[in-house]
Design a protein around this motif. Sequence first.
Motif, mmCIF file in Angstrom:
data_model
loop_
_atom_site.group_PDB
_atom_site.id
_atom_site.type_symbol
_atom_site.label_atom_id
_atom_site.label_comp_id
_atom_site.label_asym_id
_atom_site.label_seq_id
_atom_site.Cartn_x
_atom_site.Cartn_y
_atom_site.Cartn_z
ATOM 1 N N GLU A 31 -13.915 50.604 23.264
ATOM 2 C CA GLU A 31 -14.630 51.877 23.199
ATOM 3 C C GLU A 31 -14.770 52.501 24.585
ATOM 4 O O GLU A 31 -14.506 53.685 24.786
ATOM 5 N N GLN A 34 -11.350 53.743 25.878
ATOM 6 C CA GLN A 34 -10.892 54.964 25.221
ATOM 7 C C GLN A 34 -11.620 56.206 25.732
ATOM 8 O O GLN A 34 -11.087 57.306 25.687
ATOM 9 N N ARG A 35 -12.832 56.037 26.195
ATOM 10 C CA ARG A 35 -13.629 57.182 26.644
ATOM 11 C C ARG A 35 -13.633 57.333 28.167
ATOM 12 O O ARG A 35 -14.369 58.144 28.707
ATOM 13 N N SER A 36 -12.824 56.559 28.847
ATOM 14 C CA SER A 36 -12.747 56.621 30.304
ATOM 15 C C SER A 36 -11.493 57.371 30.723
ATOM 16 O O SER A 36 -10.512 57.421 29.998
ATOM 17 N N GLN A 56 -3.544 56.042 25.704
ATOM 18 C CA GLN A 56 -4.567 55.097 25.224
ATOM 19 C C GLN A 56 -4.065 53.658 25.285
ATOM 20 O O GLN A 56 -4.852 52.725 25.360
#
Length: 85
Positions: A31, A34-36, A56
Motif C-alpha cells: 500500500e 503504491q502511494r509513494s 507500479q
Amino acid sequence: MRVKFNTKFGNRIYSTKGSSVWAGIRWAVTEVEQRSEWIIGDGKDIDLWRDNWCHQLPLKELINSDSIPRNCLNEKVSSTIQDGH
C-alpha cells in the motif's frame, strides 16, 4: 527493512523470519509503495531492475524475464541517464 525482508536479489520475503512486527506490517508495505513517488535525482541510489521507480512493478517483474544477466541486475538508473535525461 530491505536487508532483513528482501533476498540478496531484491525480491521480498513473505515469511516473518522470527519477527512478530513484520507479520503485522507486511500488508501495509504494498500500500505504501503504491502511494509513494520517486525523486530520481542522479539515479545513483535507485536499482534499475528491482525498484519500482517507473511503474507500479519493478522492470524485472514488468518484463517477466529471467534472461536478464545477473551482472546487469546491479545497474542503477544513473546508467541510463545521459545529459540529464
